[in-house]
Design a protein around this motif. Structure first.
Motif, PDB file in Angstrom:
ATOM      1  N   PRO A  87      -7.795   3.268   2.765  1.00  0.00           N
ATOM      2  CA  PRO A  87      -6.390   2.775   2.503  1.00  0.00           C
ATOM      3  C   PRO A  87      -5.692   4.140   3.247  1.00  0.00           C
ATOM      4  CG  PRO A  87      -6.895   3.918   0.631  1.00  0.00           C
ATOM      5  CD  PRO A  87      -8.011   3.509   1.307  1.00  0.00           C
ATOM      6  N   VAL A  88      -4.444   3.883   3.958  1.00  0.00           N
ATOM      7  CA  VAL A  88      -3.815   4.705   4.629  1.00  0.00           C
ATOM      8  C   VAL A  88      -2.743   5.005   3.924  1.00  0.00           C
ATOM      9  CG1 VAL A  88      -2.302   5.113   6.860  1.00  0.00           C
ATOM     10  CG2 VAL A  88      -4.117   3.386   7.018  1.00  0.00           C
ATOM     11  N   ARG A  89      -2.659   6.578   3.487  1.00  0.00           N
ATOM     12  CA  ARG A  89      -1.855   6.939   2.328  1.00  0.00           C
ATOM     13  C   ARG A  89      -0.858   7.938   3.070  1.00  0.00           C
ATOM     14  NH1 ARG A  89      -4.565   6.118  -2.459  1.00  0.00           N
ATOM     15  NH2 ARG A  89      -6.950   5.718  -2.191  1.00  0.00           N
ATOM     16  N   VAL A  90      -0.021   7.560   3.935  1.00  0.00           N
ATOM     17  CA  VAL A  90       1.155   8.167   4.332  1.00  0.00           C
ATOM     18  C   VAL A  90       2.487   7.704   4.078  1.00  0.00           C
ATOM     19  CG1 VAL A  90      -0.408   8.769   6.520  1.00  0.00           C
ATOM     20  CG2 VAL A  90       1.140   6.778   6.456  1.00  0.00           C
ATOM     21  N   GLY A  91       3.329   8.679   4.488  1.00  0.00           N
ATOM     22  CA  GLY A  91       4.996   8.198   3.983  1.00  0.00           C
ATOM     23  C   GLY A  91       5.484   7.346   4.929  1.00  0.00           C
ATOM     24  N   GLU A 132       4.827  15.374  -2.784  1.00  0.00           N
ATOM     25  CA  GLU A 132       6.080  14.668  -1.938  1.00  0.00           C
ATOM     26  C   GLU A 132       7.494  15.191  -1.909  1.00  0.00           C
ATOM     27  OE1 GLU A 132       5.627  10.324  -2.936  1.00  0.00           O
ATOM     28  OE2 GLU A 132       3.538  10.656  -3.005  1.00  0.00           O
ATOM     29  N   PRO A 133       8.110  14.948  -1.132  1.00  0.00           N
ATOM     30  CA  PRO A 133       7.926  14.230   0.216  1.00  0.00           C
ATOM     31  C   PRO A 133       7.401  15.388   1.401  1.00  0.00           C
ATOM     32  CG  PRO A 133      10.365  14.558   0.136  1.00  0.00           C
ATOM     33  CD  PRO A 133       9.626  15.298  -0.965  1.00  0.00           C
ATOM     34  N   SER A 134       6.824  14.581   2.467  1.00  0.00           N
ATOM     35  CA  SER A 134       6.451  15.161   3.659  1.00  0.00           C
ATOM     36  C   SER A 134       7.775  15.007   4.477  1.00  0.00           C
ATOM     37  CB  SER A 134       5.567  14.581   4.343  1.00  0.00           C
ATOM     38  OG  SER A 134       4.023  14.672   3.712  1.00  0.00           O
ATOM     39  N   SER A 181       7.153   6.710  -0.368  1.00  0.00           N
ATOM     40  CA  SER A 181       6.234   7.627  -1.296  1.00  0.00           C
ATOM     41  C   SER A 181       4.985   7.005  -1.561  1.00  0.00           C
ATOM     42  CB  SER A 181       7.238   7.515  -2.572  1.00  0.00           C
ATOM     43  OG  SER A 181       6.020   7.944  -3.605  1.00  0.00           O
ATOM     44  N   PRO A 182       4.220   7.833  -0.861  1.00  0.00           N
ATOM     45  CA  PRO A 182       2.710   7.066  -1.119  1.00  0.00           C
ATOM     46  C   PRO A 182       2.407   6.869  -2.582  1.00  0.00           C
ATOM     47  CG  PRO A 182       2.654   8.998   0.596  1.00  0.00           C
ATOM     48  CD  PRO A 182       4.034   8.928  -0.111  1.00  0.00           C
TER      49      PRO A 182
END
Length: 360
Positions: free
Chosen positions: A182-186, A233-235, A241-242
């Motif tokens: 999975p892609v786990r970015v914000g 979080e957050p970036s 929010s991942p």
């Protein structure tokens, strides 16, 4: 359309909610104010971010030639979810001037020729990865809303757009089994976000293959997860929010409320603490298209929390998490209508979805 937008913008001379003690209700006045933004930018072609891979010089065309429906509002996906917002308000408030204004716009937008051109873009060599999966998800959400209309004219628009929705559903079915992790970015490519709206649409459409694929990848990717580091979080550029996006999609995958609660306690145990605190994102410069993402984060966090609490039985916990969601909305609600175009071209959809989720 421009005149309507200016009228609605003039109405917003006071707070939408941050300094009010009233509940965050989704009434006609609020819907009209937010709808004024996509009504305006649906035909604003520039500035424009195409995110396009060019095969050769013949593909270097104006946005409105490449995307005759979804060329406004800065980029393709923002135009798509702006159209979703308009469809939603027209569906919620029939027999109103706003409903008629949306219907007039959609009559211009949704024609068979225009849909064929939009579809042709995805059939280019590099087209199958275009807007994967963020824009895909919003297109299916738009299609879902059109199919929910009782108004015959909007049902006609749904039929016209259906070939594009069918194609994107097939893109999901082809792509998801090939996604090893999975892609786990914000931001846009977050896998969990891309699954939520797609699953809702698949269930409405009765697309069992798409439902099966989404369920399989969700269970494979997310069932083993635990102790999601929400504290990180957050970036700086997050609008999702991942951790909370994953919790939201699993709330739709795990049908049994108890099973979901057990998984959530393993995945986000901090939510169950009475002293749990989640500070809203802070935006230092709302003219910066990346930094303003954090306003969107506040709205997406809110709708994720509201969705999660619908699966929980602990009334105190539900009240606490919903209050955190409300705080997040109030932090950014005054910075949507009348704000810099860096945020106004897309934030209305996020705010509207948060309010709709809260009040549904």
């Amino acid at each position: 359309m421009k005149e309507l937008y200016l009228l609605l913008l003039c109405m917003v001379t006071t707070s939408l909610g941050k300094n009010k003690s009233v509940d965050l209700e989704l009434d006609y006045e609020t819907a009209s104010r937010l709808a004024g933004l996509p009504l305006h930018c649906a035909h604003v072609e520039y500035p424009n971010k195409l995110s396009q891979v060019l095969e050769n010089q013949t593909e270097l065309l104006a946005p409105s030639e490449l995307h005759p429906i979804f060329y406004g509002c800065f980029d393709w996906h923002s135009s798509v979810h702006g159209h979703w917002l308009l469809a939603k308000v027209a569906n919620l408030f029939p027999d109103t001037e706003l409903h008629q204004n949306v219907r007039t716009l959609f009559a211009q937008q949704f024609t068979e020729d225009k849909v064929a051109t939009e579809l042709a873009y995805f059939n280019r060599k590099w087209g199958k990865s275009f807007e994967r999966t963020y824009g895909w998800a919003w297109l299916l959400k738009l299609q879902e809303e059109l199919e929910l209309f009782k108004d015959e004219k909007f049902q006609e628009y749904a039929q016209i757009l259906k070939p594009l929705a069918d194609y994107i559903a097939d893109l999901y079915i082809d792509f998801l089994p090939r996604l090893s992790y999975p892609v786990r970015v914000g931001e846009h490519t977050n896998t969990a976000f891309g699954l939520v709206f797609a699953l809702d649409y698949a269930r409405l459409d009765g697309n069992e293959k798409l439902i099966e694929v989404i369920r399989n990848v969700s269970l494979t990717f997310y069932t083993p997860d635990y102790d999601c580091p929400l504290r990180y979080e957050p970036s700086g550029y997050d609008f999702l929010s991942p951790c909370l996006q994953e919790a939201e999609v699993m709330s739709k995958i795990l049908d049994d409320d108890l099973e979901y609660s057990v998984w959530l306690q393993k995945f986000l145990p901090q939510l169950f603490a009475e002293n749990f605190v989640l500070e809203p994102g802070k935006v230092a410069d709302r003219t910066d298209g990346k930094l303003v993402h954090l306003d969107g984060l506040n709205f997406s966090r809110a709708w994720a929390l509201y969705t999660i609490t619908k699966k929980l039985d602990d009334k105190d916990m539900v009240e606490r998490l919903n209050a955190i969601g409300d705080e997040h909305i109030r932090t950014s609600i005054d910075n949507v209508v009348g704000s810099d175009y860096a945020g106004s071209h897309w934030l209305a959809s996020f705010l509207f979805h948060a309010l709709e989720t809260r009040n549904s």
